[in-house]
Design a protein around this motif. Structure first.
Motif, PDB file in Angstrom:
ATOM      1  N   THR A  78       0.835  -1.202   0.000  1.00 37.00           N
ATOM      2  CA  THR A  78       0.000   0.000   0.000  1.00 37.00           C
ATOM      3  C   THR A  78       0.870   1.253   0.000  1.00 37.00           C
ATOM      4  O   THR A  78       2.092   1.187   0.107  1.00 37.00           O
ATOM      5  N   ARG A  79       0.221   2.390  -0.064  1.00 35.92           N
ATOM      6  CA  ARG A  79       0.925   3.666  -0.046  1.00 35.92           C
ATOM      7  C   ARG A  79       1.010   4.263   1.361  1.00 35.92           C
ATOM      8  O   ARG A  79       1.670   5.281   1.552  1.00 35.92           O
ATOM      9  N   SER A  80       0.325   3.630   2.348  1.00 38.23           N
ATOM     10  CA  SER A  80       0.351   4.146   3.721  1.00 38.23           C
ATOM     11  C   SER A  80      -0.142   3.075   4.691  1.00 38.23           C
ATOM     12  O   SER A  80      -0.790   2.101   4.285  1.00 38.23           O
ATOM     13  N   ILE A 131       8.528   1.721  -3.741  1.00 39.10           N
ATOM     14  CA  ILE A 131       7.581   2.680  -4.328  1.00 39.10           C
ATOM     15  C   ILE A 131       6.542   1.905  -5.121  1.00 39.10           C
ATOM     16  O   ILE A 131       6.884   1.063  -5.949  1.00 39.10           O
TER      17      ILE A 131
END
Length: 134
Positions: A78-80, A131
């Motif tokens: 995920t991104r967070s 990323i």
């Protein structure tokens, strides 16, 4: 052989149920598999396939029976941390089972696990070192 992975095919007990689970998480099935007894989901540069477990085993020429830990997990980065928590909530709402709630882990990220309706293990993690490209 090039260093890449093109397809991951999951053997499932009930194709309709498995497709419904992943669609409840927001995935869109490719029309290519319609009417062919297989479901494909485009996942960035690769494809996740769903195929009846016994037919997948027969296609590979192995026994279909078996259970327990297969020695394989799939991972969704995920991104967070908040996104990881939200996805695990969505998994439960869609009929999956959270195996291990997300928490901070030794390698500096945030990670939890769920099982889809066929018991395939997925890690949902936030790895600040990687990323997310797509």
């Amino acid at each position: 052989m090039e260093q890449r992975l093109s397809f991951v095919t999951l053997g499932v007990a009930d194709l309709t149920r498995a497709q419904g689970f992943y669609e409840a998480l927001g995935w869109k099935a490719s029309p290519y598999g319609e009417g062919k007894g297989i479901v494909f989901f485009q996942a960035g540069g690769m494809v996740i396939g769903l195929f009846p477990r016994e037919e997948l085993a027969a296609d590979a020429g192995v026994e279909g029976a078996g259970g327990g830990f297969s020695g394989l997990t799939l991972s969704y980065n995920t991104r967070s941390e908040a996104e990881a928590d939200a996805i695990l909530k969505d998994v439960e709402a869609a009929g999956g089972k959270v195996i291990k709630p997300a928490h901070r882990v030794f390698w500096g990220g945030y990670s939890g696990y769920f099982a889809d309706p066929d018991g395939h293990l997925w890690e949902v993690c936030f790895n600040p070192q990687i990323i997310v490209a797509a």
